[in-house]
Design a protein around this motif. Structure first.
Motif, PDB file in Angstrom:
ATOM      1  N   MET A 353      11.905  -2.652   1.734  1.00 12.78           N
ATOM      2  CA  MET A 353      11.939  -1.223   2.061  1.00 12.78           C
ATOM      3  C   MET A 353      11.899  -0.371   0.801  1.00 12.78           C
ATOM      4  SD  MET A 353      14.681  -0.846   5.194  1.00 12.78           S
ATOM      5  CE  MET A 353      14.479   0.924   5.209  1.00 12.78           C
ATOM      6  N   LYS A 354      12.696  -0.744  -0.183  1.00 15.50           N
ATOM      7  CA  LYS A 354      12.739   0.019  -1.431  1.00 15.50           C
ATOM      8  C   LYS A 354      11.393  -0.020  -2.141  1.00 15.50           C
ATOM      9  CE  LYS A 354      17.709  -0.700  -2.015  1.00 15.50           C
ATOM     10  NZ  LYS A 354      18.774  -1.426  -2.751  1.00 15.50           N
ATOM     11  N   GLN A 355      10.736  -1.156  -2.099  1.00 18.91           N
ATOM     12  CA  GLN A 355       9.408  -1.264  -2.709  1.00 18.91           C
ATOM     13  C   GLN A 355       8.406  -0.394  -1.949  1.00 18.91           C
ATOM     14  OE1 GLN A 355       7.909  -5.273  -2.945  1.00 18.91           O
ATOM     15  NE2 GLN A 355       5.998  -4.648  -3.927  1.00 18.91           N
ATOM     16  N   PHE A 356       8.485  -0.404  -0.631  1.00 14.97           N
ATOM     17  CA  PHE A 356       7.566   0.384   0.186  1.00 14.97           C
ATOM     18  C   PHE A 356       7.677   1.870  -0.139  1.00 14.97           C
ATOM     19  CE2 PHE A 356       6.733   2.949   3.994  1.00 14.97           C
ATOM     20  CZ  PHE A 356       5.443   2.543   4.308  1.00 14.97           C
ATOM     21  N   VAL A 357       8.900   2.392  -0.173  1.00 16.17           N
ATOM     22  CA  VAL A 357       9.056   3.836  -0.400  1.00 16.17           C
ATOM     23  C   VAL A 357       8.696   4.230  -1.827  1.00 16.17           C
ATOM     24  CG1 VAL A 357      10.825   3.990   1.397  1.00 16.17           C
ATOM     25  CG2 VAL A 357      11.522   3.739  -0.999  1.00 16.17           C
ATOM     26  N   SER A 358       8.746   3.283  -2.738  1.00 17.33           N
ATOM     27  CA  SER A 358       8.395   3.605  -4.125  1.00 17.33           C
ATOM     28  C   SER A 358       6.895   3.533  -4.369  1.00 17.33           C
ATOM     29  CB  SER A 358       9.112   2.658  -5.089  1.00 17.33           C
ATOM     30  OG  SER A 358       8.616   1.334  -4.979  1.00 17.33           O
ATOM     31  N   GLU A 359       6.182   2.766  -3.543  1.00 19.58           N
ATOM     32  CA  GLU A 359       4.752   2.545  -3.781  1.00 19.58           C
ATOM     33  C   GLU A 359       3.840   3.290  -2.810  1.00 19.58           C
ATOM     34  OE1 GLU A 359       4.127  -1.636  -3.615  1.00 19.58           O
ATOM     35  OE2 GLU A 359       5.161  -2.047  -5.509  1.00 19.58           O
ATOM     36  N   LYS A 360       4.321   3.569  -1.597  1.00 21.48           N
ATOM     37  CA  LYS A 360       3.468   4.169  -0.578  1.00 21.48           C
ATOM     38  C   LYS A 360       3.789   5.647  -0.400  1.00 21.48           C
ATOM     39  CE  LYS A 360       1.367   0.312   0.667  1.00 21.48           C
ATOM     40  NZ  LYS A 360       1.933  -0.609  -0.329  1.00 21.48           N
ATOM     41  N   VAL A 361       2.821   6.366   0.138  1.00 20.64           N
ATOM     42  CA  VAL A 361       3.011   7.780   0.458  1.00 20.64           C
ATOM     43  C   VAL A 361       2.837   7.957   1.960  1.00 20.64           C
ATOM     44  CG1 VAL A 361       2.238   8.589  -1.798  1.00 20.64           C
ATOM     45  CG2 VAL A 361       0.572   8.308   0.049  1.00 20.64           C
ATOM     46  N   GLY A 362       3.384   9.048   2.477  1.00 31.01           N
ATOM     47  CA  GLY A 362       3.234   9.311   3.893  1.00 31.01           C
ATOM     48  C   GLY A 362       4.568   9.594   4.564  1.00 31.01           C
ATOM     49  N   THR A 363       4.499   9.868   5.832  1.00 34.65           N
ATOM     50  CA  THR A 363       5.666  10.264   6.611  1.00 34.65           C
ATOM     51  C   THR A 363       6.789   9.244   6.525  1.00 34.65           C
ATOM     52  OG1 THR A 363       4.192  11.389   8.181  1.00 34.65           O
ATOM     53  CG2 THR A 363       6.455  10.976   8.896  1.00 34.65           C
ATOM     54  N   GLN A 364       6.476   7.977   6.770  1.00 35.28           N
ATOM     55  CA  GLN A 364       7.519   6.960   6.825  1.00 35.28           C
ATOM     56  C   GLN A 364       8.086   6.633   5.454  1.00 35.28           C
ATOM     57  OE1 GLN A 364       8.853   6.109   9.762  1.00 35.28           O
ATOM     58  NE2 GLN A 364       7.379   7.588  10.578  1.00 35.28           N
ATOM     59  N   SER A 365       7.275   6.717   4.432  1.00 34.68           N
ATOM     60  CA  SER A 365       7.782   6.533   3.077  1.00 34.68           C
ATOM     61  C   SER A 365       8.796   7.625   2.746  1.00 34.68           C
ATOM     62  CB  SER A 365       6.633   6.558   2.065  1.00 34.68           C
ATOM     63  OG  SER A 365       7.123   6.457   0.746  1.00 34.68           O
TER      64      SER A 365
END
Length: 464
Positions: A353-365
């Motif tokens: 999860m932490k990797q996702f929010v640091s690397e991706k953009v968008g609503t869920q990030s």
């Protein structure tokens, strides 16, 4: 029940022309949209999956067919362009196809909306579908995609108003008209307009007793009104109408289990839980999976022994621990890791999860950063017995959790979790918080046996 599938001319005459010359393709398009809106597989066309295959085989260059096929995969939230190479290719091919095809502005807007949704910008996708509805208010696909997007964003007023804006343009003779009632009713119930929601849901069921979404909206009306006995009777009396709607049946059973749980009829709730788990294993649908997670967690907060059921639930969730398609899904999946006592899976999921929010953009990030990681950390703290930490983590999020989507009834799990953690915290100020939250809860829903039980526990703590 609509099953006279429309051909090219009929779609043209309805003001929603489709850019293909294949009558077979557009008839299957009609069949797929109908099954999507009505939540059931129509055996006469082989069900949803077969209908999609037939539609695309009839005309592989059918842009709206590709919009529908890819849009359904995305809206189901079981996969994304980050987790499925096939879905990413499907969306990329759709965009390429649209640039080389002679299609209408409406169809091009649909393509743009699907691309936005796929890229993680759910709100802009919903706005694009709303742009379509301004000129084409009877475009059911745009309406339903927007409706579901708002649901994932926790935007009740938008769900309500989107339907209200187009209702004057629909006539009872237009296919799928009756399903507008359930959709409008759900928007009304999610904005606490219970009397209006009940009236509209009943109209939907008068028009079509098999409308599982109107049934579902009635479940919410009865749940939020504290009408548990009536809810059990309603679902039992109408079960033969909605139980065959395979895409929503398990969720209606989940509502049934909530009524039983409120009334301490735990054996009945456990029986329904087992059925939901069985359905989830067969379907793999995210709605079935999160319902199983939610119900078992609620029962355990009530002190119910659930045996090894978490192991079965975790097995359903295991392949989705690194999806991060919806924060709402993530929190429920994390519950399964905790319930199954799988510490390694819990750690890996939090890292992912932490990797996702640091690397991706968008609503869920964005939501992951603002709400998701902290909310998941609260559940981990509670699982480790640190209820004070759990309260300190989740309490500041109270009025932000709505943004992760789901319904008021689904998100009530988080209200109950905060009260549960506060009651189990060693801190007196948390006990005081629990009493305050319970007073608030009782004022909102007077007939609430679960609240009464929790209030008695809070009073006992206060007097000890």
């Amino acid at each position: 029940m609509h099953c006279q599938w429309r051909d090219c001319k009929e779609w043209l005459d309805s003001g929603l022309p489709l850019s293909t010359t294949s009558n077979e393709a557009v008839k299957m398009y009609d069949a797929v949209v109908t099954q999507y809106v009505s939540w059931y597989d129509n055996d006469s066309v082989g069900g949803m999956e077969k209908s999609v295959e037939t539609m695309m085989a009839a005309d592989p260059q059918f842009v709206m067919g590709s919009v529908l096929a890819n849009g359904l995969d995305l809206i189901a939230t079981g996969q994304s362009i980050y987790t499925s190479a096939d879905l990413k290719k499907g969306v990329d091919d759709l965009v390429k196809l649209a640039t080389t095809s002679n299609i209408s502005q409406r169809e091009r807007q649909h393509v743009d909306a699907v691309k936005l949704f796929a890229d993680g910008d759910m709100l802009r996708a919903a706005n694009k579908w709303e742009d379509i509805l301004l000129d084409h208010p009877t475009d059911m696909l745009a309406l339903k995609f927007a409706h579901d997007s708002y649901f994932y964003l926790g935007q009740g007023p938008q769900m309500r108003d989107s339907i209200a804006r187009v209702l004057p343009h629909w006539k009872p003779t237009i296919p799928l008209y009756s399903y507008l009632m359930g959709m409008h009713s759900f928007g009304l119930v999610e904005t606490n307009l219970y009397d209006q929601a009940e009236k509209v849901a009943k109209k939907g069921l008068e028009l079509n007793p098999r409308d599982a979404w109107s049934t579902h909206s009635m479940c919410h009306v009865l749940e939020m009104g504290g009408r548990q006995v009536e809810g059990i009777s309603f679902l039992k009396g109408t079960e033969s109408d909605w139980a065959s709607c395979g895409y929503l049946a398990a969720h209606n059973y989940w509502h049934w289990a909530l009524y039983h749980t409120e009334r301490t009829e735990y054996e009945s709730a456990l029986g329904i839980l087992d059925d939901i788990i069985s359905r989830g294993k067969a379907s793999g649908a995210m709605l079935d999976i999160v319902d199983a997670c939610s119900l078992i967690y609620r029962l355990e907060m009530e002190g119910v022994k659930t045996g090894d059921r978490w192991n079965d639930v975790y097995e359903m969730c295991r392949s989705h621990t690194s999806d991060h398609i919806l924060v709402f899904n993530d929190v429920h999946i994390l519950m399964s890791c905790l319930g199954a006592k799988n510490k390694e899976a819990t750690i890996k999921m939090m890292e992912s999860m932490k990797q996702f929010v640091s690397e991706k953009v968008g609503t869920q990030s964005d939501l992951g950063k603002e709400v998701g990681i902290q909310l998941c950390a609260a559940f981990i703290a509670a699982d480790e017995g640190d209820y004070a930490k759990a309260v300190d983590l989740v309490h500041p999020l109270r009025y932000k959790i709505v943004n992760i989507g789901g319904s008021n009834a689904q998100r009530d799990l988080f209200n109950l979790f905060l009260i549960y953690a506060a009651l189990n915290s060693p801190k007196k100020e948390h006990h005081c918080l629990a009493r305050s939250l319970l007073a608030e809860r009782k004022a909102f829903k007077e007939n609430a046996p679960m609240t009464d039980r929790l209030m008695a526990k809070a009073l006992a703590l206060h007097q000890s």
